[in-house]
Design a protein around this motif. Structure first.
Motif, short mmCIF file in Angstrom:
data_model
loop_
_atom_site.label_atom_id
_atom_site.label_comp_id
_atom_site.label_asym_id
_atom_site.label_seq_id
_atom_site.Cartn_x
_atom_site.Cartn_y
_atom_site.Cartn_z
N UNK A 34 156.67 30.63 -34.62
CA UNK A 34 157.25 30.09 -35.42
C UNK A 34 156.19 31.58 -36.96
N UNK A 35 157.27 30.91 -37.86
CA UNK A 35 156.02 31.35 -39.22
C UNK A 35 155.71 29.50 -39.86
N UNK A 36 156.51 28.82 -39.12
CA UNK A 36 155.96 28.15 -40.36
C UNK A 36 154.94 27.18 -39.34
N UNK A 37 154.94 27.46 -38.22
CA UNK A 37 153.64 26.72 -37.48
C UNK A 37 152.09 27.67 -38.24
N UNK A 38 151.97 28.64 -38.18
CA UNK A 38 151.56 29.47 -38.46
C UNK A 38 151.33 28.95 -39.90
N UNK A 39 152.06 28.81 -41.06
CA UNK A 39 151.64 27.75 -42.06
C UNK A 39 150.87 26.54 -41.84
N UNK A 40 152.10 26.12 -41.11
CA UNK A 40 151.07 24.11 -40.70
C UNK A 40 149.58 24.51 -40.72
N UNK A 41 149.35 25.45 -39.49
CA UNK A 41 148.05 25.45 -38.86
C UNK A 41 146.86 26.05 -39.88
N UNK A 42 147.10 27.10 -40.87
CA UNK A 42 146.61 27.39 -41.82
C UNK A 42 146.58 26.14 -42.87
N UNK A 43 147.48 25.31 -43.19
CA UNK A 43 147.06 23.85 -43.78
C UNK A 43 146.45 23.40 -43.66
N UNK A 44 146.27 22.91 -41.43
CA UNK A 44 145.80 22.60 -41.27
C UNK A 44 143.73 22.59 -41.18
N UNK A 45 143.64 23.94 -40.95
CA UNK A 45 142.15 24.94 -40.20
C UNK A 45 141.42 24.90 -41.95
N UNK A 46 142.63 25.02 -43.06
CA UNK A 46 141.33 24.57 -44.63
C UNK A 46 141.07 23.51 -44.99
N UNK A 47 142.12 22.14 -44.77
CA UNK A 47 141.39 21.12 -44.41
C UNK A 47 140.51 20.84 -43.99
N UNK A 48 140.67 21.14 -42.95
CA UNK A 48 138.75 20.54 -41.76
C UNK A 48 138.05 21.51 -42.60
N UNK A 49 138.27 22.76 -43.09
CA UNK A 49 137.08 23.76 -43.75
C UNK A 49 135.94 22.71 -44.68
#
Length: 269
Positions: free
Chosen positions: A44-59
């Motif tokens: 899902x596109x929503x899942x990918x966007x959530x992943x991006x937000x999580x990766x950015x927060x971790x970074x």
């Protein structure tokens, strides 16, 4: 685009370096990493966007973590956000220029950009979109391209550049036979209806002037596909009959044991 093409020759020379990441013992880190990975791999596109937000927060918490930077970029590439992915890959690259997986992902974007430029100059063909490669959380061994294959790419690039120089020398020497040998035996430009007509025109163009001087500068080479390279440069032509300066693109393809020109395009101005 320009930056990507200039880096191509250097990029292929480091593809075979091993990728090793230190183990992260913090359980919170592992939980967040796996959650982001799970989201990124959803359809899902929503899942990918959530992943991006999580990766950015971790970074933000782990700014030097190469695995996070790479996987964030891979997720962005999944959404075709290549410019943003390139930013994170280049940032990670500055931290350690020998990370082969990051190099491969970055090169994928550069190759994509080269294809777009190729489309604007030559006949349209199918664009191959780049895909991101993943880095394992537990520091598992990451498969890299075979060294022999990468060595061949480097050697082929140098062979093509040598062919370009020999092509220039044959033209400058008015050696018609040698000059024509650099093209496939079916080549002809859009201005002619056959290879035979094109050959006749080129023979006259080389024979008529008393002298020909050809200078090439700002030479760039980029792979377009297997056994195919595009070389671009500024070409200065000077003879007793004519003088000009143009941007030229040559597409070289491996034919048998040699490299031949299959397309040639001149851009004025």
């Amino acid at each position: 685009m320009k930056n990507g093409i200039l880096l191509i020759g250097w990029l292929v020379s480091v593809f075979t370096c091993q990728l090793v990441f230190a183990q992260e013992s913090n359980q919170n880190y592992k939980t967040r990493f796996m959650q982001a990975e799970q989201m990124a791999q959803s359809d899902t596109e929503n899942g990918a966007q959530k992943a991006i937000d999580l990766w950015k927060a971790m970074l933000k918490d782990y700014p030097n973590d190469l695995a996070i930077s790479n996987n964030l970029a891979a997720t962005l590439m999944k959404q075709k956000k290549y410019a943003e992915a390139q930013h994170y890959l280049e940032s990670a690259l500055n931290a350690d220029p020998k990370i082969s997986v990051i190099m491969a992902n970055l090169n994928g974007i550069y190759a994509y950009q080269a294809q777009l430029a190729y489309q604007s100059v030559f006949k349209p063909s199918e664009i191959k979109y780049p895909t991101g490669k993943w880095v394992a959380l537990a520091g598992e061994a990451v498969k890299t391209p075979e060294k022999a294959q990468m060595d061949k790419v480097k050697k082929d690039m140098q062979r093509v550049l040598n062919r370009v120089e020999n092509w220039r020398m044959a033209w400058s020497a008015k050696d018609v036979k040698a000059y024509l040998s650099f093209y496939t035996n079916t080549y002809y430009s859009d201005k002619f209806s056959s290879h035979k007509d094109w050959v006749k025109n080129r023979e006259n163009s080389l024979k008529r002037p008393k002298y020909i001087k050809i200078k090439l500068s700002n030479i760039k080479i980029v792979p377009l596909a297997n056994h195919t390279f595009q070389v671009s440069f500024k070409q200065s032509y000077h003879s007793n009959r004519f003088k000009d300066s143009v941007k030229k693109y040559l597409v070289w393809q491996e034919t048998g044991n040699n490299w031949k020109i299959i397309q040639e395009k001149v851009v004025y101005g």
